[in-house]
Write an enzyme that holds these catalytic residues in place. Structure first.
Site, PDB file in Angstrom:
ATOM      1  N   ASP A 269      -2.164  -2.314  -0.417  1.00 50.72           N
ATOM      2  CA  ASP A 269      -1.905  -3.292   0.637  1.00 50.72           C
ATOM      3  C   ASP A 269      -2.917  -3.083   1.751  1.00 50.72           C
ATOM      4  OD1 ASP A 269      -0.257  -4.948   2.613  1.00 50.72           O
ATOM      5  OD2 ASP A 269       1.150  -4.806   0.927  1.00 50.72           O
ATOM      6  N   HIS A 305       1.049  -5.657   7.686  1.00 53.47           N
ATOM      7  CA  HIS A 305       1.651  -5.957   6.394  1.00 53.47           C
ATOM      8  C   HIS A 305       1.952  -4.705   5.574  1.00 53.47           C
ATOM      9  CE1 HIS A 305       1.946  -7.809   2.314  1.00 53.47           C
ATOM     10  NE2 HIS A 305       2.369  -8.881   2.976  1.00 53.47           N
ATOM     11  N   ILE A 323      15.202   2.087  11.052  1.00 51.78           N
ATOM     12  CA  ILE A 323      15.803   1.371   9.925  1.00 51.78           C
ATOM     13  C   ILE A 323      16.097   2.305   8.765  1.00 51.78           C
ATOM     14  CG2 ILE A 323      14.581  -0.753  10.556  1.00 51.78           C
ATOM     15  CD1 ILE A 323      12.722  -0.082   8.076  1.00 51.78           C
ATOM     16  N   ASN A 409       3.848 -17.213  -2.432  1.00 52.90           N
ATOM     17  CA  ASN A 409       4.573 -17.975  -1.410  1.00 52.90           C
ATOM     18  C   ASN A 409       4.138 -19.430  -1.346  1.00 52.90           C
ATOM     19  OD1 ASN A 409       5.766 -15.498  -0.695  1.00 52.90           O
ATOM     20  ND2 ASN A 409       4.145 -15.058   0.802  1.00 52.90           N
ATOM     21  N   SER A 475       6.302 -10.912  -0.596  1.00 50.06           N
ATOM     22  CA  SER A 475       5.782  -9.571  -0.293  1.00 50.06           C
ATOM     23  C   SER A 475       6.884  -8.656   0.194  1.00 50.06           C
ATOM     24  CB  SER A 475       4.686  -9.647   0.776  1.00 50.06           C
ATOM     25  OG  SER A 475       3.486 -10.115   0.233  1.00 50.06           O
TER      26      SER A 475
END
Length: 628
Positions: A269, A305, A323, A409, A475
């Site tokens: 990525d 990203h 998180i 997408n 993604s």
């Protein structure tokens, strides 16, 4: 210096009946107990039992404080045992029992406890069981006294054994006959001879242990179990993730496994910000590589990203910040193949795939230290004619690596590549509608070859600079699938077996697309398909256990033992059998973050212990999450 514990039992036989032929018919037995030098005797508990040697008569008296005198009237003539049971600090686990024979000719009987209790230098033994304060392991419970055991919350009268509140679990000595318990008034409810255990209800008169010293090793409470539970981490932003994580059954899956640091995932990525607080210690920096040229200023939204994708897979979890990641322990390898504007070429991606698989070196001729298990590809192209990429994917898949890629997408029926290749798991996105994550996202591609669907709308994760943000796209759905596959690998499955389990579980939860039905990601259902007799689960980080003794006169802590324990810890007890009596400090540390020192996100236990001479002491070590 040895403390001389003198407790004298003075036994006087006073004639109150007639003497036939010089034989005592009836009498009063008086037992006088003196504490002597045993100055702490009032804080302990003693049980005296007078028992006829022919088992025809017995009486028990409890001595709660010393000195004391116990009189037994109208005692028949005969031969007796005087049993003594002493509980140090009222703790049944630290007790001593012995007996002294007494005949009718005895008029005076004195017992010196120092002749029966261990010397001050006699070694002690310490046994520990280790569990996590939160997680899949069952919480341990160690009652300090028999009264505590009987008062423990077992459940209710609807349990499998009727009125389980009065039932305890008894560990029998090797070769012991359970009928011995029955003879003492215990009701045997159920037997488990393979582990030398019986479940029994004590007599109506209460706990009776006299005469069972050679029968009973331990008495334990029953633990109340419930239907398969869930594990909810303490990350403050978990509430913002809860809806879609529960849709994927992750809290239920975490009750089975939270992953393993031995599983390695390559994130191909944009580069990942490894300094993010929720990603520190989560990446293998030694194998991290960049396959792109000089980085730009990184001002575009795509600059975050890779960091966002990595956080979904394996953000530090249950660390009281940020998180929750799907896999709590996975090791990630960041391979930058896209610029911070989010673009790259075949030369970057194909080279990184082969490097991650251990099939090719980097530009400097260095190979990855250990091939990864899964490659996450939250990227794609519309070109199906990239033969270089096809060949790289085929080689990686042939070496046993799972490749997971975003379907794209564009909202059409043509998958992007490499998701469109046969050896790659293609992931589409679903969104929340009417309270359910069962609707194909409008942006998600759905063409032939789409393998599985996962939540991909407004997904919260890590972004650069220590912050958090939400993103949408296939993604974001892709790393959810990658994370669950890593949990299945940690459960001991081979790569393609893990994918087959995931496919089978997803097949029971189909979503309609414009090109047929596709299954939803269901982590717990996939784990439920595992045949645990055929796999060897991988383990989270090892626990480091230290036992230190407080050495006088300077109160210096001196390490006695150090041990490294492997999961599952609740399969057994770890024993140190020959410890000098004294004061000890017991600590345990689970290095979840692999930082090399206790830090936020790890697990920790610390307790001071007093070991008595000759005592066998058992402690439950429950490691709790370490926070600032």
């Amino acid at each position: 210096m040895r403390m001389k514990w003198n407790i004298f039992f003075i036994v006087l036989l006073l004639a109150t009946g007639c003497f036939g032929g010089g034989t005592l018919q009836w009498g009063t037995l008086t037992v006088t107990v003196e504490p002597g030098e045993f100055t702490a005797a009032s804080s302990h508990q003693m049980l005296l039992v007078i028992e006829a040697q022919n088992d025809s008569w017995a009486r028990a008296e409890e001595v709660s404080a010393l000195p004391a005198a116990v009189a037994i009237e109208r005692l028949p003539s005969g031969d007796y045992y005087v049993w003594v049971e002493l509980h140090i600090d009222h703790d049944i686990r630290r007790s001593h029992r012995f007996s002294v024979a007494m005949t009718r000719s005895d008029e005076r009987l004195a017992i010196d406890l120092a002749d029966h209790l261990p010397a001050a230098t006699e070694p002690a033994a310490l046994a520990i069981t280790v569990t996590l304060g939160s997680g899949p392991e069952t919480q341990q419970f160690a009652p300090s006294t028999m009264a505590d055991a009987l008062a423990a919350p077992w459940g209710n009268e609807e349990d499998a054994m009727d009125d389980a509140s009065t039932v305890v679990s008894i560990k029998l000595a090797p070769g012991a006959d359970p009928d011995t318990l029955s003879a003492q008034g215990w009701e045997i409810v159920r037997s488990l001879p393979s582990i030398q255990r019986v479940f029994a209800r004590p007599p109506a008169a209460g706990i009776q242990l006299q005469g069972l010293e050679d029968t009973i090793i331990a008495v334990d409470p029953l633990v109340h179990y419930e239907a398969q539970g869930t594990v909810i981490p303490d990350d403050p932003r978990f509430g913002d993730q809860e809806s879609y994580l529960k849709a994927m059954q992750l809290p239920e899956a975490w009750a089975v496994t939270t992953g393993s640091h031995q599983i390695r995932v390559a994130v191909l990525d944009v580069r990942v910000d490894h300094t993010h607080p929720d990603l520190q210690g989560r990446l293998d920096l030694a194998d991290t590589r960049s396959f792109v040229g000089t980085a730009s200023s990184g001002t575009s939204d795509m600059a975050n990203h890779g960091t966002h994708v990595a956080g979904i897979i394996g953000a530090a979890t249950n660390n009281s910040q940020g998180i929750a990641g799907v896999d709590w322990h996975v090791t990630m390898v960041s391979l930058a193949v896209l610029s911070e504007e989010g673009s790259g070429s075949t030369a970057n991606v194909a080279a990184a795939v082969l490097y991650a698989a251990g099939l090719e070196p980097d530009a400097d001729g260095h190979y990855i230290s250990e091939p990864v298990h899964i490659i996450n590809l939250s990227l794609g192209t519309t070109s199906s004619e990239d033969e270089t990429m096809r060949e790289a994917v085929e080689q990686a898949a042939a070496s046993g690596i799972l490749l997971v890629a975003a379907a794209g997408n564009d909202g059409d029926d043509i998958l992007r590549y490499p998701a469109g290749f046969a050896d790659v798991i293609a992931v589409g996105s679903v969104g929340l509608k009417n309270g359910k994550w069962e609707t194909l996202s409008e942006f998600s591609n759905f063409g032939a070859g789409l393998d599985i669907l996962a939540p991909g709308e407004h997904i919260l994760s890590t972004i650069d600079g220590g912050a958090y943000g939400d993103k949408s796209g296939t993604s974001m759905a892709t790393p959810h699938v990658t994370g669950v596959l890593s949990l299945l690998l940690a459960a001991g499955l081979e790569p393609w077996a893990a994918w087959q389990h995931l496919q089978e579980a997803a097949g029971a939860s189909l979503v309609s697309t414009r090109n047929g039905n596709v299954g939803l990601l269901k982590a717990a259902d996939a784990l439920a398909l595992v045949d645990w007799t055929q796999v060897q689960p991988l383990l989270p980080p090892l626990a480091h256990i230290h036992l230190e003794r407080l050495v006088q006169p300077d109160d210096v802590l001196q390490e006695v033992y150090a041990a490294t324990l492997e999961l599952p810890w609740n399969d057994g007890t770890h024993l140190w059998p020959n410890l000098p009596p004294g004061t000890y400090k017991l600590t345990g540390w689970l290095d979840v973050t692999e930082s090399g020192s206790p830090t936020t996100g790890d697990y920790w236990f610390e307790q001071e212990l007093q070991l008595w001479p000759g005592w066998h002491q058992q402690e439950a070590m429950v490691l709790q999450p370490l926070s600032e």
